[in-house]
Design an enzyme around this catalytic site. Structure first.
Site, short mmCIF file in Angstrom:
data_model
loop_
_atom_site.label_atom_id
_atom_site.label_comp_id
_atom_site.label_asym_id
_atom_site.label_seq_id
_atom_site.Cartn_x
_atom_site.Cartn_y
_atom_site.Cartn_z
N THR A 66 18.10 15.40 -58.47
CA THR A 66 18.57 14.37 -57.56
C THR A 66 18.79 13.03 -58.27
O THR A 66 18.08 12.74 -59.23
CB THR A 66 17.47 14.20 -56.48
N ARG A 88 19.40 24.78 -45.46
CA ARG A 88 18.18 24.05 -45.84
C ARG A 88 18.53 22.58 -46.16
O ARG A 88 19.49 22.29 -46.86
CB ARG A 88 17.54 24.71 -47.07
N VAL A 89 17.73 21.69 -45.65
CA VAL A 89 17.89 20.27 -45.96
C VAL A 89 16.57 19.78 -46.52
O VAL A 89 15.51 20.04 -45.96
CB VAL A 89 18.27 19.47 -44.70
N GLY A 90 16.64 19.08 -47.65
CA GLY A 90 15.43 18.57 -48.29
C GLY A 90 15.11 17.15 -47.84
O GLY A 90 15.54 16.70 -46.78
N ASP A 91 14.37 16.46 -48.68
CA ASP A 91 13.91 15.11 -48.34
C ASP A 91 14.96 14.03 -48.56
O ASP A 91 14.89 12.96 -47.94
CB ASP A 91 12.69 14.76 -49.19
N THR A 143 12.47 12.12 -55.94
CA THR A 143 13.06 13.35 -56.46
C THR A 143 11.95 14.36 -56.65
O THR A 143 10.92 14.03 -57.26
CB THR A 143 13.78 13.14 -57.79
N GLY A 144 12.13 15.54 -56.14
CA GLY A 144 11.07 16.54 -56.31
C GLY A 144 11.21 17.61 -55.25
O GLY A 144 12.28 17.79 -54.66
N GLY A 183 11.35 18.88 -52.11
CA GLY A 183 11.62 18.11 -50.91
C GLY A 183 10.75 18.44 -49.71
O GLY A 183 10.43 17.56 -48.91
N1 ASP Z 1 14.29 16.45 -53.59
C1 ASP Z 1 15.45 17.30 -53.68
C2 ASP Z 1 15.38 18.32 -52.58
O1 ASP Z 1 14.32 18.83 -52.30
C3 ASP Z 1 15.55 18.02 -54.99
C4 ASP Z 1 15.53 17.15 -56.22
O2 ASP Z 1 14.89 16.10 -56.24
O3 ASP Z 1 16.17 17.54 -57.19
O4 ASP Z 1 16.41 18.62 -52.02
#
Ligand code: ASP
Length: 338
Positions: A197, A225-228, A247-248, A250
């Site tokens: 991200t 799917r939707v992340g953070d 970033t991580g 999510g």
């Molecule tokens: N946080 C993002 C997600 O979970 C992934 C990422 O940080 O690369 O969609």
């Protein structure tokens, strides 16, 4: 701000030794917390560092010209979205069924207005669409085809989905699918690595903060799917005192309301950005089973760059206009004087 005042402030910033302006401009960016030593050859590493520097310079131009923090965040993220090195825009990771589905959000600290999009697959720069949602609609979040219809109405560039595709990401999906079929432990899975991200937080010369985040999500993610990243308070937050982009993994950032929790700690516990980031990203998220990183900036210009992975593409630029970047854990990155 009047034109004259903005020109005077810009001149003050550009003049070495001049009295400090209302606020020194500051921009902090990340390009994801999933980079590991050995992932990049020397050329790729050089390219990644120069992309980070270019994004910092691009965003800083906005701040130096007296424009709002939001413009700096948008400008830096747009450049990173177009760079295939990062998992956002072009170069996004693939879903389980071989598509690129993009999420993005941004927030204006001064007004706490926010905009977000999720699951778009034809919008070249999702951060621009998130901004249009904030500025041109009554809403905070739009998803999928509806968001793309809105993009079309707003004259935001749409591209063929193949624009986002890179061979490197395709190979990552193939590996993830093989690992999944072999039933490998989660910690070793491709899906659990390579967070990529991109995000930015900025303070402008009026002291206003903003934050933004853009992503392709996680490799091998399932249907819708939707992340953070597009979830305000999870992957992105800005208020008058604090701005965060994460970033991580999510799912954990959402469950921890990670970005908002960091700013809450700064506001109510009077923690520094480094300390609040450490507590949430390096303690709370791993306790829950997740991992990742974040960039944190407060209204005093203090920066936190917590992460618990082997690396996080990161950098900042301040009043002297010199970009500072780092990639791996343990690399020295001098921070601005507090
Ligand atoms: N946080 C993002 C997600 O979970 C992934 C990422 O940080 O690369 O969609």
């Amino acid at each position: 701000m009047g034109l004259l005042r903005s020109a005077v402030l810009a001149a003050l910033i550009a003049t070495p030794g001049a009295a400090a302006a209302a606020s020194d401009p500051l921009l902090v960016i990340h390009g994801g917390a999933g980079v590991e030593r050995g992932d990049l050859n020397a050329d790729e590493e050089r390219a990644a560092r120069s992309a980070l520097e270019a994004a910092l310079r691009r965003g800083y131009e906005q701040l130096k010209a007296g424009r709002p923090a939001l413009d700096a965040v948008t400008a830096a993220i747009t450049l990173l979205e177009d760079d295939p090195t990062f998992n956002a825009g072009r170069g996004a990771v693939f879903t389980h069924d071989g598509r690129n589905e993009l999420d993005s959000s941004l927030m204006d600290g001064a007004t706490q207005r926010a905009g977000a999009v999720a699951g778009v697959s034809r919008v070249r720069n999702p951060i621009l669409l998130a901004r249009a949602v904030m500025e041109k609609s009554e809403h905070v979040m739009m998803v999928g085809e509806g968001a793309e219809t809105f993009a079309r109405e707003q004259g935001i560039e749409l591209v063929d989905p193949s624009w986002f595709r890179t061979d490197r990401r395709w190979q990552q999906l193939q590996r993830a699918l093989r690992e999944e079929a072999a039933g490998q432990a989660h910690a070793d899975l491709e899906t659990a690595r390579h967070f990529g991200t991109v995000g930015a937080v900025a303070r402008d010369i009026q002291g206003r903060l903003a934050a933004g985040t853009s992503t392709g999500g996680m490799t091998n993610k399932r249907y819708g799917r939707v992340g953070d990243s597009p979830v305000i308070g999870a992957g992105t937050w800005a208020d008058a005192e604090c701005a965060v982009s994460g970033t991580g993994w999510g799912e954990f950032y959402i469950r921890a309301a990670a970005a908002h929790q960091i700013c809450t700690r700064i506001a109510y516990l009077q923690e520094s950005p480094a300390r609040a980031g450490e507590e949430v990203i390096n303690k709370r998220i791993p306790q829950m089973g997740g991992d990742g990183g974040a960039i944190v900036l407060d209204a005093k210009g203090r920066i936190g760059l917590p992460f618990n992975t082997q690396g996080m593409y990161r950098g900042w630029i301040g009043a002297d206009g010199v970009p500072h970047v780092a990639i791996y854990a343990g690399e020295k990155l001098p921070l601005p004087p507090e």
